[in-house]
Design a protein around this motif. Structure first.
Motif, mmCIF file in Angstrom:
data_model
loop_
_atom_site.group_PDB
_atom_site.id
_atom_site.type_symbol
_atom_site.label_atom_id
_atom_site.label_comp_id
_atom_site.label_asym_id
_atom_site.label_seq_id
_atom_site.Cartn_x
_atom_site.Cartn_y
_atom_site.Cartn_z
ATOM 1 N N ALA A 11 0.805 -1.224 0.000
ATOM 2 C CA ALA A 11 0.000 0.000 0.000
ATOM 3 C C ALA A 11 0.833 1.267 0.000
ATOM 4 N N SER A 39 -6.264 5.634 3.337
ATOM 5 C CA SER A 39 -5.763 4.349 2.858
ATOM 6 C C SER A 39 -5.382 3.485 4.051
ATOM 7 N N SER A 40 -5.442 2.188 3.846
ATOM 8 C CA SER A 40 -5.011 1.234 4.862
ATOM 9 C C SER A 40 -3.590 0.778 4.544
ATOM 10 N N THR A 42 -2.260 -1.897 5.035
ATOM 11 C CA THR A 42 -2.174 -3.303 4.640
ATOM 12 C C THR A 42 -3.019 -3.651 3.410
ATOM 13 N N ASP A 43 -3.663 -2.643 2.798
ATOM 14 C CA ASP A 43 -4.546 -2.912 1.667
ATOM 15 C C ASP A 43 -4.253 -1.960 0.505
ATOM 16 N N SER A 46 -6.954 0.123 -1.207
ATOM 17 C CA SER A 46 -7.559 1.265 -0.511
ATOM 18 C C SER A 46 -6.864 2.586 -0.853
ATOM 19 N N HIS A 82 -0.993 6.589 -1.596
ATOM 20 C CA HIS A 82 -1.332 6.212 -0.225
ATOM 21 C C HIS A 82 -1.710 7.482 0.524
#
Length: 136
Positions: A11, A39-40, A42-43, A46, A82
């Motif tokens: 990410a 944003s995440s 870990t994703d 996102s 991000h």
């Protein structure tokens, strides 16, 4: 490098323009204020969509405004950005879309233009700078 290198899909990574966060701040893109969720970490899915630029506007407790922006270049690999308001940075991530392979002996060249401004960016300034930068 003497070896092939793969930057795994993640990410956030790569260019990071860290911005001040000692006041109220807002993110913008060419369409106006960014209201997307954070944003995440870990994703990668996102992350925010690719834009020619994103900017960060900070209002200090004394009322002064400081602005910063990062302009992407079309020669860069496709990226997502991000957007994490808690850490206050501008981060185009070339490995959010997919892993990035860098063959042995080949450089990875990324082009960004960082802009810092004392005050609010005048209307159209970043679009003009982006158009000129992206044409090079």
């Amino acid at each position: 490098s003497e070896y092939d290198v793969t930057v795994n899909q993640m990410a956030f990574t790569g260019a990071c323009f860290r911005c001040r966060k000692d006041g109220a701040y807002t993110f913008f893109d060419p369409h106006g204020e960014v209201k997307l969720p954070n944003s995440s970490a870990t994703d990668p899915a996102s992350d925010w969509p690719s834009q020619p630029w994103y900017s960060h506007q900070l209002t200090l407790p004394d009322g002064r405004v400081l602005s910063s922006a990062l302009i992407d270049h079309p020669a860069n690999p496709r990226s997502l950005w991000h957007g994490a308001r808690g850490v206050s940075f501008l981060n185009p991530c070339i490995s959010a879309v997919q892993p990035v392979d860098i063959p042995a002996g080949k450089p990875l060249t990324l082009r960004y233009r960082a802009v810092a401004f004392d005050g609010v960016f005048p209307d159209g300034m970043l679009d003009q700078m982006s158009t000129a930068w992206r044409a090079k």
